[in-house]
Structures are given as C-alpha cells and as structure tokens.
Design a protein around this motif. Sequence first.
Motif, PDB file in Angstrom:
ATOM      1  N   PHE A 199       3.231   2.953 -47.849  1.00 33.66           N
ATOM      2  CA  PHE A 199       3.973   2.477 -49.019  1.00 33.66           C
ATOM      3  C   PHE A 199       2.953   2.078 -50.078  1.00 33.66           C
ATOM      4  O   PHE A 199       1.979   1.391 -49.781  1.00 33.66           O
ATOM      5  CB  PHE A 199       4.837   1.258 -48.664  1.00 33.66           C
ATOM      6  CG  PHE A 199       5.965   1.568 -47.741  1.00 33.66           C
ATOM      7  CD1 PHE A 199       7.226   1.839 -48.239  1.00 33.66           C
ATOM      8  CD2 PHE A 199       5.759   1.584 -46.372  1.00 33.66           C
ATOM      9  CE1 PHE A 199       8.273   2.126 -47.379  1.00 33.66           C
ATOM     10  CE2 PHE A 199       6.808   1.874 -45.508  1.00 33.66           C
ATOM     11  CZ  PHE A 199       8.058   2.147 -46.010  1.00 33.66           C
ATOM     12  N   GLN A 256       6.267  -2.331 -52.397  1.00 27.89           N
ATOM     13  CA  GLN A 256       7.490  -2.621 -51.674  1.00 27.89           C
ATOM     14  C   GLN A 256       8.576  -1.633 -52.079  1.00 27.89           C
ATOM     15  O   GLN A 256       8.815  -1.405 -53.272  1.00 27.89           O
ATOM     16  CB  GLN A 256       7.946  -4.045 -51.962  1.00 27.89           C
ATOM     17  CG  GLN A 256       9.111  -4.486 -51.132  1.00 27.89           C
ATOM     18  CD  GLN A 256       9.431  -5.955 -51.360  1.00 27.89           C
ATOM     19  OE1 GLN A 256       8.878  -6.603 -52.230  1.00 27.89           O
ATOM     20  NE2 GLN A 256      10.337  -6.478 -50.559  1.00 27.89           N
ATOM     21  N   SER A 257       9.215  -1.002 -51.117  1.00 28.63           N
ATOM     22  CA  SER A 257      10.298  -0.030 -51.325  1.00 28.63           C
ATOM     23  C   SER A 257       9.842   1.209 -52.080  1.00 28.63           C
ATOM     24  O   SER A 257      10.655   1.895 -52.687  1.00 28.63           O
ATOM     25  CB  SER A 257      11.479  -0.669 -52.054  1.00 28.63           C
ATOM     26  OG  SER A 257      11.984  -1.755 -51.321  1.00 28.63           O
ATOM     27  N   LYS A 258       8.544   1.516 -52.074  1.00 29.20           N
ATOM     28  CA  LYS A 258       8.029   2.715 -52.732  1.00 29.20           C
ATOM     29  C   LYS A 258       7.189   3.508 -51.724  1.00 29.20           C
ATOM     30  O   LYS A 258       5.963   3.413 -51.702  1.00 29.20           O
ATOM     31  CB  LYS A 258       7.193   2.348 -53.956  1.00 29.20           C
ATOM     32  CG  LYS A 258       6.801   3.537 -54.786  1.00 29.20           C
ATOM     33  CD  LYS A 258       6.063   3.116 -56.043  1.00 29.20           C
ATOM     34  CE  LYS A 258       5.645   4.347 -56.835  1.00 29.20           C
ATOM     35  NZ  LYS A 258       4.810   3.982 -57.980  1.00 29.20           N
ATOM     36  N   PRO A 259       7.860   4.312 -50.856  1.00 35.21           N
ATOM     37  CA  PRO A 259       7.116   5.054 -49.843  1.00 35.21           C
ATOM     38  C   PRO A 259       6.210   6.103 -50.473  1.00 35.21           C
ATOM     39  O   PRO A 259       6.509   6.665 -51.525  1.00 35.21           O
ATOM     40  CB  PRO A 259       8.194   5.705 -48.987  1.00 35.21           C
ATOM     41  CG  PRO A 259       9.448   5.626 -49.769  1.00 35.21           C
ATOM     42  CD  PRO A 259       9.298   4.549 -50.781  1.00 35.21           C
TER      43      PRO A 259
END
Length: 69
Positions: free
Chosen positions: A19, A22-25
Amino acid sequence: MNPVVGLDVAKEESQVQAFLDQSKPYGKSFSMKHTKEELDQFLDFLKEVEEVAGCFFITRDTFLLWKIV
C-alpha cells in the motif's frame, strides 16, 4: 505517503500486498514461495515500491525489517 508492505507468512508460501498509503493499494496481491528466486523477486518488488513511494526499506540478510526513513 505512508507505504506499507504486508506479508501473510505461511509454511510454504506467503501472500504479499503493498500500500502506498491507507486504502491505496499498489498493484495486486501476489503469492511468493520461499525459494531464493522468489525472495529475490520480492526484493526487486520492494525496490520498485521504494522508487514510487520516495522512501526506502531497511533489510537484513536473515530477515527483513521495514521502516520509513
């Protein structure tokens, strides 16, 4: 950015997901067998994440330590 590389370690192979934040793979998750060739490919993947994220990971020969520096 706060990059993280997650490893789900199992007996014969591990699952990897990076990542950039956060929440950005970063890319898709993949499996890695515990062979020299696949561990070398994993280190290449870490270098790629370093370039994209603008940071570096600290590694050791016997095990890997990740820290944003």
